[in-house]
Enzyme design. Structure first.
Site, PDB file in Angstrom:
ATOM      1  CG  HIS A  18       1.467   7.591   8.832  1.00  0.00           C
ATOM      2  ND1 HIS A  18       2.723   7.718   9.348  1.00  0.00           N
ATOM      3  CD2 HIS A  18       1.068   6.343   9.128  1.00  0.00           C
ATOM      4  CE1 HIS A  18       3.076   6.577   9.923  1.00  0.00           C
ATOM      5  NE2 HIS A  18       2.090   5.717   9.806  1.00  0.00           N
TER       6      HIS A  18
HETATM    7  C1  UD1 Z   1      -0.488   1.475   7.902  1.00  0.00           C
HETATM    8  C2  UD1 Z   1      -0.032   0.822   9.208  1.00  0.00           C
HETATM    9  C3  UD1 Z   1       0.995   1.717   9.904  1.00  0.00           C
HETATM   10  C4  UD1 Z   1       2.120   2.087   8.977  1.00  0.00           C
HETATM   11  C5  UD1 Z   1       1.533   2.729   7.738  1.00  0.00           C
HETATM   12  C6  UD1 Z   1       2.612   3.113   6.750  1.00  0.00           C
HETATM   13  C7  UD1 Z   1      -1.749  -0.521  10.321  1.00  0.00           C
HETATM   14  C8  UD1 Z   1      -2.690  -0.565  11.466  1.00  0.00           C
HETATM   15  N1  UD1 Z   1      -1.136   0.657  10.134  1.00  0.00           N
HETATM   16  O1  UD1 Z   1      -1.234   2.621   8.263  1.00  0.00           O
HETATM   17  O2  UD1 Z   1       1.514   1.018  11.013  1.00  0.00           O
HETATM   18  O3  UD1 Z   1       2.986   2.997   9.612  1.00  0.00           O
HETATM   19  O4  UD1 Z   1       0.646   1.793   7.118  1.00  0.00           O
HETATM   20  O5  UD1 Z   1       2.078   3.664   5.622  1.00  0.00           O
HETATM   21  O6  UD1 Z   1      -1.565  -1.499   9.642  1.00  0.00           O
HETATM   22  N2  UD1 Z   1      -4.185   3.961   0.931  1.00  0.00           N
HETATM   23  C9  UD1 Z   1      -3.980   4.284  -0.395  1.00  0.00           C
HETATM   24  N3  UD1 Z   1      -3.081   3.540  -1.089  1.00  0.00           N
HETATM   25  C10 UD1 Z   1      -2.415   2.491  -0.539  1.00  0.00           C
HETATM   26  C11 UD1 Z   1      -2.646   2.185   0.813  1.00  0.00           C
HETATM   27  C12 UD1 Z   1      -3.526   2.937   1.539  1.00  0.00           C
HETATM   28  O7  UD1 Z   1      -4.542   5.222  -0.910  1.00  0.00           O
HETATM   29  O8  UD1 Z   1      -1.620   1.841  -1.244  1.00  0.00           O
HETATM   30  C13 UD1 Z   1      -5.138   4.756   1.724  1.00  0.00           C
HETATM   31  C14 UD1 Z   1      -6.269   3.892   2.273  1.00  0.00           C
HETATM   32  O9  UD1 Z   1      -7.342   3.870   1.424  1.00  0.00           O
HETATM   33  C15 UD1 Z   1      -6.584   4.567   3.598  1.00  0.00           C
HETATM   34  C16 UD1 Z   1      -5.280   5.205   4.008  1.00  0.00           C
HETATM   35  O10 UD1 Z   1      -4.445   5.246   2.873  1.00  0.00           O
HETATM   36  O11 UD1 Z   1      -7.523   5.575   3.412  1.00  0.00           O
HETATM   37  C17 UD1 Z   1      -4.651   4.462   5.142  1.00  0.00           C
HETATM   38  O12 UD1 Z   1      -4.227   3.140   4.770  1.00  0.00           O
HETATM   39  P1  UD1 Z   1      -4.235   1.922   5.822  1.00  0.00           P
HETATM   40  O13 UD1 Z   1      -3.591   0.739   5.227  1.00  0.00           O
HETATM   41  O14 UD1 Z   1      -5.595   1.792   6.381  1.00  0.00           O
HETATM   42  O15 UD1 Z   1      -3.354   2.380   7.058  1.00  0.00           O
HETATM   43  P2  UD1 Z   1      -2.131   3.378   7.157  1.00  0.00           P
HETATM   44  O16 UD1 Z   1      -2.620   4.629   7.784  1.00  0.00           O
HETATM   45  O17 UD1 Z   1      -1.386   3.469   5.859  1.00  0.00           O
END
Ligand code: UD1
Length: 366
Positions: free
Chosen positions: A212
């Site tokens: 991820h």
């Molecule tokens: C975040 C953390 C990372 C952790 C990871 C675990 C930071 C900088 N990064 O990264 O350390 O390892 O979580 O998952 O805080 N999304 C959904 N549903 C959700 C949450 C997110 O669809 O419930 C989508 C968001 O819209 C986005 C993507 O997933 O497009 C990434 O989510 P984001 O919270 O920005 O960071 P992660 O890559 O999940």
């Protein structure tokens, strides 16, 4: 005397297994007359059932007292939204300590907000460093630790990093690893996902992949090259790939995935760790997963050039393979030749970190 109030901050998936044992230990201590109250603050950084709600249910975490509901956004959007909302909460009802865990955006945003209002900060998993400033998590760790009052650490290396940056020993509490508390507390409850029998999975006869990190998944070519290298070297074993939402965006419309790669939804905690426990090996770019594989003794290949958890390599079953797809073949050859190291368990990763943290919190606040 007023009973001290601790804010426990959780925002994203890897936070939930870290707060669960602290809450359990606080509740146990309260039942014996302990003098600490807590307010559970969910920032809403992760909000899907599969990334958040399922973990609360399976880990027995109570409903958050407050949900800031910040949702998705860029790093700056999430950081600022969390800061604005958490500041309002603190101004409406101040707490006596802000306890943050791990390295996600919520960790940094809440520490800054609290410290600017002179609410002291405690950081669980403080002091670890990858040295890689391209990872948002490394920036989050550095900023958080620069303004943290009390550090609850997972390793002697973390202690050394903190001492080197001028933190005095009285502020460092080497307590062990709360993520491992959760794993050991749930080891007997791990359960096979529904697709286990449908896919015909057998213990030791499949692999698990999780990817991820932006560097691995945001570029479609890099992601495909990694998956092709895995598919070409997995000896036709099924490779179960629970797909993180960020990765799902890149995979959409991607052709040419090897047949052995089996895409599944993000898994709940008990199912995910069941899969890991019984896997031939795990290939990942997560930091937390390398801790879990170390404790379960499962071979682990990390598709990153650095790690903030070096003990998973020097003591555990983890090896840094890097992000170059060609590096997978020699690693997989070693695995299938039966030459992977067996590994040991780092000091104090014994299931009691939550208790040690709560003991220290009583000492500090009561
Ligand atoms: C975040 C953390 C990372 C952790 C990871 C675990 C930071 C900088 N990064 O990264 O350390 O390892 O979580 O998952 O805080 N999304 C959904 N549903 C959700 C949450 C997110 O669809 O419930 C989508 C968001 O819209 C986005 C993507 O997933 O497009 C990434 O989510 P984001 O919270 O920005 O960071 P992660 O890559 O999940």
């Amino acid at each position: 005397m007023k009973t001290p109030l601790i804010d426990i901050i959780a925002g994203a998936r890897p936070n939930f297994m870290k707060i669960a044992p602290i809450i359990r230990a606080l509740d146990a201590r309260s039942a014996e007359g302990g003098l600490l109250r807590y307010r559970l603050v969910h920032t809403g950084q992760h909000y899907d059932a599969s990334m958040s709600g399922d973990f609360f249910v399976q880990l027995g975490i109570p409903e958050p007292d407050v949900n800031l509901e910040v949702g998705s956004g860029t790093q700056a959007e999430q950081t600022s939204a969390i800061m604005v909302s958490y500041e309002k909460l603190l101004l409406a009802q101040r707490s006596d300590l802000c306890l943050v865990v791990g390295d996600v955006t919520s960790t940094m945003a809440c520490s800054i907000t609290a410290q600017k209002l002179c609410v002291p900060v405690a950081h669980v998993e403080g002091g670890i460093r990858s040295g890689d400033w391209t990872m948002p998590e490394e920036i989050n760790r550095m900023v958080t630790d620069a303004i943290t009052n009390y550090f609850f650490t997972t390793s002697e290396i973390a202690n050394q990093n903190l001492r080197r940056s001028g933190v005095s020993d009285e502020r460092i509490f080497f307590v062990g690893n709360t993520m491992i508390d959760s794993l050991l507390a749930n080891m007997d409850r791990l359960r096979a996902p529904a697709f286990w029998s449908v896919m015909g999975l057998e213990a030791g006869q499949y692999m698990v992949v999780t990817l991820h990190r932006p560097a691995n998944v945001d570029g479609v070519d890099q992601l495909l090259a990694m998956l092709l290298a895995i598919g070409n070297n997995c000896r036709n074993l099924p490779v179960v790939f629970p797909v993180h939402p960020r990765t799902a965006k890149s995979l959409r419309g991607l052709d040419g995935l090897p047949d052995s790669i089996k895409l599944v939804e993000p898994q709940p905690y008990l199912e995910f760790n069941y899969l890991v426990k019984h896997a031939k090996a795990v290939i990942t770019d997560s930091g937390g997963v390398t801790e879990e594989t170390t404790v379960m003794g499962v071979p682990c290949m990390t598709l990153r050039d650095t790690t903030e958890r070096p003990e998973t390599v020097t003591i555990g079953t983890n090896e840094l393979i890097g992000t170059e797809p060609a590096r997978l073949k020699p690693a997989m050859d070693k695995l299938f030749a039966g030459q992977w190291k067996t590994g040991g368990i780092p000091e104090k990763w014994d299931g009691r970190a939550g208790e040690r943290i709560v003991k220290a919190l009583h000492h500090l606040l009561c």
